[in-house]
Design an enzyme around this catalytic site. Structure first.
Site, mmCIF file in Angstrom:
data_model
loop_
_atom_site.group_PDB
_atom_site.id
_atom_site.type_symbol
_atom_site.label_atom_id
_atom_site.label_comp_id
_atom_site.label_asym_id
_atom_site.label_seq_id
_atom_site.Cartn_x
_atom_site.Cartn_y
_atom_site.Cartn_z
ATOM 1 N N ASP A 95 6.344 5.969 -2.271
ATOM 2 C CA ASP A 95 6.744 4.572 -2.405
ATOM 3 C C ASP A 95 8.217 4.342 -2.050
ATOM 4 O O ASP A 95 9.109 5.006 -2.573
ATOM 5 C CB ASP A 95 6.501 4.155 -3.858
ATOM 6 C CG ASP A 95 6.464 2.657 -4.058
ATOM 7 O OD1 ASP A 95 7.322 1.960 -3.494
ATOM 8 O OD2 ASP A 95 5.572 2.185 -4.789
ATOM 9 N N SER A 99 6.594 -1.120 -0.367
ATOM 10 C CA SER A 99 5.435 -0.994 -1.233
ATOM 11 C C SER A 99 4.491 -2.179 -1.016
ATOM 12 O O SER A 99 4.051 -2.414 0.104
ATOM 13 C CB SER A 99 5.895 -0.844 -2.685
ATOM 14 O OG SER A 99 4.854 -0.355 -3.495
#
Length: 303
Positions: free
Chosen positions: A156, A42
């Protein structure tokens, strides 16, 4: 003659809190610790990619220049593609900041962690399209739209490996310094806020003002004819707390099975994962973490 171990960084997820990685990298450099491999998830993938490209200054300058008004322009009022934020704007920004388009343009071995939306499996992205890999890794569910890479829809990486210690070791790290932007020192994930104190506003509030009235109500947790009460969490608070709860549980399990030599836990509970304009605070915390653990870091790295 003995040699120093290969040092790797595992840069974790955390949305805006992930700007702390910049401070960590700066302070490690001041200690004389220069990682040879980087695995990022991320925001850790975003900062890590720029660090691996030797362009940490570029992403730092951009992070510090972000304002609530500028971030509001990234919101997509039509909610197309499964998120509030345009994916193209993120890709355009990486291009503008000079990030190499492919992994082979990097100076250090690097991988980004993403999650396959179909299978739920963790993916290590380490070759080919670098921009696409980072874009996929930062796709916070409910906020940033998923990204299609090589025919797979990805989100993510924090859903499956929030602090990618295993990824750093796969790149050859013998000593792993892991950075967790999401430490919960106070043990809470959400608390009701005073609706009159202005907390929780900023670029998200500005973005909400651009949405149709019906959608604005829905995102604030309101439905026509029904008031959930002043203490009820709004859309963004629910997203923020839910992500924190999920990643905290997954991180604990992953680190128990594959602990790093050094773990740096950020104290950023008062920062939402969505407050991207607060980079200065997060960077300062990154520097603090390294200073506080300087002895452990230098010992682990053989310095």
């Amino acid at each position: 003659m003995s040699r120093n171990p290969v040092v790797g960084l595992a840069l974790g997820s955390g949305g805006a809190r992930g700007w702390c990685h910049i401070g960590v990298l700066r302070e490690l450099d001041a200690l004389g610790v220069r990682p040879q491999v980087i695995a990022g998830c991320s925001m850790g993938a975003l900062v890590g990619a720029f660090a691996a490209a030797g362009k940490l200054d570029a992403v730092t300058d951009w992070a510090l220049s972000l304002t609530p008004a500028g971030l509001a322009r990234l919101l997509d009022p039509r909610l197309r593609g499964g998120g509030l934020v345009f994916g193209k704007a993120i890709l355009d920004q990486m291009q503008a900041l000079g990030l190499p388009e492919a992994f082979d343009g990097l100076s250090l071995p690097f991988l980004a962690v993403a999650t396959d939306l179909t299978s739920g499996r963790e993916l290590w992205l380490r070759s080919g399209d670098l921009h696409g890999a980072v874009r996929a890794s930062v796709a916070i569910p409910g906020v940033i739209a998923p990204h299609c890479l090589d025919g797979r829809w990805l989100v993510d990486g924090g859903l499956t490996d929030p602090v990618p210690v295993s990824g750093a070791r796969a790149l050859g790290a013998e000593v792993v310094i892991a950075v967790n932007p999401n430490a919960r020192m106070l043990g809470t994930f959400w608390t009701p806020e005073d609706p009159d104190d202005g907390a929780g506003t900023g670029f998200l509030a500005e973005g909400l003002a651009r949405l149709p009235e019906g959608l604005r109500g829905a995102l604030r947790g309101l439905t026509p004819g029904e008031d959930p009460g002043p203490d009820a969490p709004d859309y963004f608070e629910v997203v923020n707390a839910s992500i924190d709860i999920l990643t905290d549980r997954v991180r604990r399990a992953r680190l128990a099975g594959d602990p790093p030599q050094v773990l740096l836990d950020a104290r950023l509970e008062e920062m939402s994962v969505l407050e991207m304009h607060r980079a200065e605070d997060a960077i300062a915390e990154g520097r603090r973490m390294v200073r506080a653990s300087a002895d452990a870091i230098t010992r682990a790295c053989g310095l």
